[in-house]
Design a protein around this motif. Structure first.
Motif, short mmCIF file in Angstrom:
data_model
loop_
_atom_site.label_atom_id
_atom_site.label_comp_id
_atom_site.label_asym_id
_atom_site.label_seq_id
_atom_site.Cartn_x
_atom_site.Cartn_y
_atom_site.Cartn_z
N HIS A 43 0.73 -1.20 -0.01
CA HIS A 43 0.11 -0.15 -0.25
C HIS A 43 1.06 1.36 -0.08
N PHE A 44 1.74 1.33 1.01
CA PHE A 44 2.72 2.37 0.86
C PHE A 44 3.73 2.34 -0.14
N MET A 45 3.97 1.55 -0.83
CA MET A 45 4.79 1.53 -1.88
C MET A 45 4.01 1.86 -3.12
N ALA A 46 2.66 2.10 -3.20
CA ALA A 46 1.71 2.41 -4.19
C ALA A 46 1.87 1.33 -5.39
N ARG A 47 1.81 0.07 -4.94
CA ARG A 47 1.90 -0.99 -5.95
C ARG A 47 0.46 -1.20 -6.65
N ASP A 48 -0.64 -0.51 -5.98
CA ASP A 48 -1.82 -0.36 -6.76
C ASP A 48 -1.96 0.77 -7.47
N ALA A 49 -0.99 1.65 -7.77
CA ALA A 49 -1.22 2.53 -8.58
C ALA A 49 -0.73 2.34 -10.08
N ARG A 54 4.59 6.99 -13.91
CA ARG A 54 5.63 7.16 -12.76
C ARG A 54 5.46 8.30 -11.84
N ILE A 55 4.51 9.40 -12.51
CA ILE A 55 4.15 10.53 -11.54
C ILE A 55 3.15 10.03 -10.67
N GLU A 56 2.15 9.45 -11.01
CA GLU A 56 1.21 8.90 -10.21
C GLU A 56 1.54 8.16 -9.17
N VAL A 57 2.70 7.18 -9.51
CA VAL A 57 3.18 6.41 -8.38
C VAL A 57 4.06 7.41 -7.28
N ILE A 58 4.90 8.15 -7.72
CA ILE A 58 5.26 9.03 -6.90
C ILE A 58 4.50 9.85 -6.20
N THR A 60 1.32 8.96 -5.28
CA THR A 60 0.65 8.45 -4.15
C THR A 60 1.49 8.10 -3.11
N ARG A 61 2.62 7.84 -3.36
CA ARG A 61 3.65 7.70 -2.29
C ARG A 61 3.67 8.75 -1.30
N ILE A 62 3.96 9.84 -1.85
CA ILE A 62 4.00 11.10 -1.30
C ILE A 62 2.87 11.63 -0.32
N GLY A 63 1.78 11.22 -0.99
CA GLY A 63 0.45 11.51 -0.12
C GLY A 63 0.26 10.42 0.84
N ARG A 64 0.66 9.40 0.64
CA ARG A 64 0.42 8.44 1.73
C ARG A 64 1.49 8.65 2.94
#
Length: 85
Positions: A43-49, A54-58, A60-64
């Motif tokens: 979840h915190f590594m944004a594996r669901d993104a 790549r921007i969405e993954v980063i 999501t990680r920043i937001g979490r």
């Protein structure tokens, strides 16, 4: 023969759905600690993104991460407030 094949396919699909429901609804305590840790890490590594974006993954990680930091800050402020009374 086609009807039998169709029944087998529907039975496999039903079993897969039941397994998925069982995994999502079983209690997250006890012997499932390792699985819970893996899900939390994912979840915190944004594996669901979307891994292609790549921007969405980063983002999501920043937001979490910001959510965790915010929770800790508010918990500390609450503890300080309660201790001062």
């Amino acid at each position: 023969m086609t009807g039998h094949h169709h029944d087998d396919e529907r039975q496999r699909e039903a079993k897969a759905i039941l397994n998925r429901v069982r995994q999502e609804t079983e209690p997250q305590v006890g012997g499932h600690t390792e699985a819970m840790l893996f899900r939390t890490r994912d979840h915190f590594m944004a594996r669901d993104a979307d891994p292609i974006d790549r921007i969405e993954v980063i983002g999501t990680r920043i937001g979490r991460l910001a959510a965790i930091v915010g929770f800790i800050v508010f918990a500390v402020l609450l503890a300080i407030q309660l201790a001062s009374d």
